[in-house]
Design a protein around this motif. Structure first.
Motif, PDB file in Angstrom:
ATOM      1  N   UNK A  66       4.761   3.285  -2.577  1.00 40.87           N
ATOM      2  CA  UNK A  66       5.091   1.863  -2.670  1.00 40.87           C
ATOM      3  C   UNK A  66       4.477   1.072  -1.516  1.00 40.87           C
ATOM      4  N   UNK A  67       4.596   1.598  -0.306  1.00 40.37           N
ATOM      5  CA  UNK A  67       4.071   0.902   0.871  1.00 40.37           C
ATOM      6  C   UNK A  67       2.547   0.845   0.828  1.00 40.37           C
ATOM      7  N   UNK A  68       1.902   1.948   0.477  1.00 45.63           N
ATOM      8  CA  UNK A  68       0.440   1.943   0.411  1.00 45.63           C
ATOM      9  C   UNK A  68      -0.056   1.011  -0.697  1.00 45.63           C
ATOM     10  N   UNK A  69       0.654   1.014  -1.808  1.00 43.30           N
ATOM     11  CA  UNK A  69       0.204   0.224  -2.961  1.00 43.30           C
ATOM     12  C   UNK A  69       0.426  -1.271  -2.750  1.00 43.30           C
ATOM     13  N   UNK A  78      -7.230   4.555  -4.317  1.00 49.21           N
ATOM     14  CA  UNK A  78      -7.195   4.738  -2.863  1.00 49.21           C
ATOM     15  C   UNK A  78      -5.860   5.328  -2.404  1.00 49.21           C
ATOM     16  N   UNK A  79      -4.772   4.907  -3.045  1.00 49.31           N
ATOM     17  CA  UNK A  79      -3.464   5.481  -2.719  1.00 49.31           C
ATOM     18  C   UNK A  79      -3.460   6.964  -3.081  1.00 49.31           C
ATOM     19  N   UNK A  80      -4.029   7.284  -4.245  1.00 46.36           N
ATOM     20  CA  UNK A  80      -4.098   8.682  -4.678  1.00 46.36           C
ATOM     21  C   UNK A  80      -4.896   9.518  -3.676  1.00 46.36           C
ATOM     22  N   UNK A  81      -6.015   8.983  -3.209  1.00 43.26           N
ATOM     23  CA  UNK A  81      -6.812   9.699  -2.209  1.00 43.26           C
ATOM     24  C   UNK A  81      -6.043   9.882  -0.904  1.00 43.26           C
ATOM     25  N   UNK A  82      -5.364   8.823  -0.467  1.00 41.08           N
ATOM     26  CA  UNK A  82      -4.623   8.893   0.796  1.00 41.08           C
ATOM     27  C   UNK A  82      -3.479   9.897   0.724  1.00 41.08           C
ATOM     28  N   UNK A  83      -2.848   9.990  -0.447  1.00 41.45           N
ATOM     29  CA  UNK A  83      -1.707  10.895  -0.587  1.00 41.45           C
ATOM     30  C   UNK A  83      -2.120  12.277  -1.094  1.00 41.45           C
ATOM     31  N   UNK A  89       0.142  10.210 -10.924  1.00 44.85           N
ATOM     32  CA  UNK A  89       1.328  10.466 -10.108  1.00 44.85           C
ATOM     33  C   UNK A  89       1.660   9.258  -9.245  1.00 44.85           C
ATOM     34  N   UNK A  90       0.620   8.581  -8.740  1.00 41.26           N
ATOM     35  CA  UNK A  90       0.845   7.357  -7.958  1.00 41.26           C
ATOM     36  C   UNK A  90       1.555   6.327  -8.826  1.00 41.26           C
ATOM     37  N   UNK A  91       1.096   6.164 -10.058  1.00 42.13           N
ATOM     38  CA  UNK A  91       1.716   5.194 -10.965  1.00 42.13           C
ATOM     39  C   UNK A  91       3.160   5.571 -11.265  1.00 42.13           C
ATOM     40  N   UNK A  92       3.412   6.859 -11.467  1.00 38.29           N
ATOM     41  CA  UNK A  92       4.769   7.318 -11.744  1.00 38.29           C
ATOM     42  C   UNK A  92       5.681   7.090 -10.547  1.00 38.29           C
ATOM     43  N   UNK A  93       5.182   7.411  -9.352  1.00 33.82           N
ATOM     44  CA  UNK A  93       5.984   7.224  -8.141  1.00 33.82           C
ATOM     45  C   UNK A  93       6.300   5.750  -7.898  1.00 33.82           C
ATOM     46  N   UNK A  94       5.311   4.876  -8.066  1.00 30.83           N
ATOM     47  CA  UNK A  94       5.562   3.454  -7.830  1.00 30.83           C
ATOM     48  C   UNK A  94       6.501   2.887  -8.894  1.00 30.83           C
TER      49      UNK A  94
END
Length: 120
Positions: A66-69, A78-83, A89-94
């Protein structure tokens, strides 16, 4: 070039028009943004604290996504790369983090403590 002076004149006019268009587009974009973004000074300090506590209560991965996005304003890849996780998964988490924040803001303390009851 048959007329270098005419060419230079045309280039100067084109550059001036381009600069004017860029400035005008920048002003329009700033006006649109100012209509959609609330001034942080307008947010009640109690609301700010409640939001901060609700974000802090999220699971670590949801909070980080959430914070990165949204705070760091990074695109999903970019969030996916950072994490180090897939974009899905980024979309699911957010999505889960936003749902949790919505639920936290819709329930006050008394309702949050109530257990669901079986109504028959």
């Amino acid at each position: 070039l048959e007329s270098p002076g005419g060419w230079a004149h045309r280039v100067g006019i084109n550059l001036a028009r381009s600069q004017r268009r860029r400035r005008r587009a920048g002003r329009r974009a700033a006006e649109r943004l100012s209509r959609h973004v609330a001034d942080p000074g307008e947010v009640d300090p109690a609301d700010r604290l409640a939001i901060r506590e609700a974000v802090a209560a999220l699971p670590e991965r949801q909070r980080r996504a959430l914070v990165l996005r949204y705070y760091a304003d990074l695109p999903v890849p970019d969030v996916a790369d950072a994490m180090g996780i897939p974009t899905g998964t980024v979309k699911t988490l957010t999505r889960a983090a936003i749902a949790a924040l919505r639920a936290a803001c819709l329930l006050d303390g008394d309702e949050a403590e109530m257990e669901p009851t079986d109504v028959t």
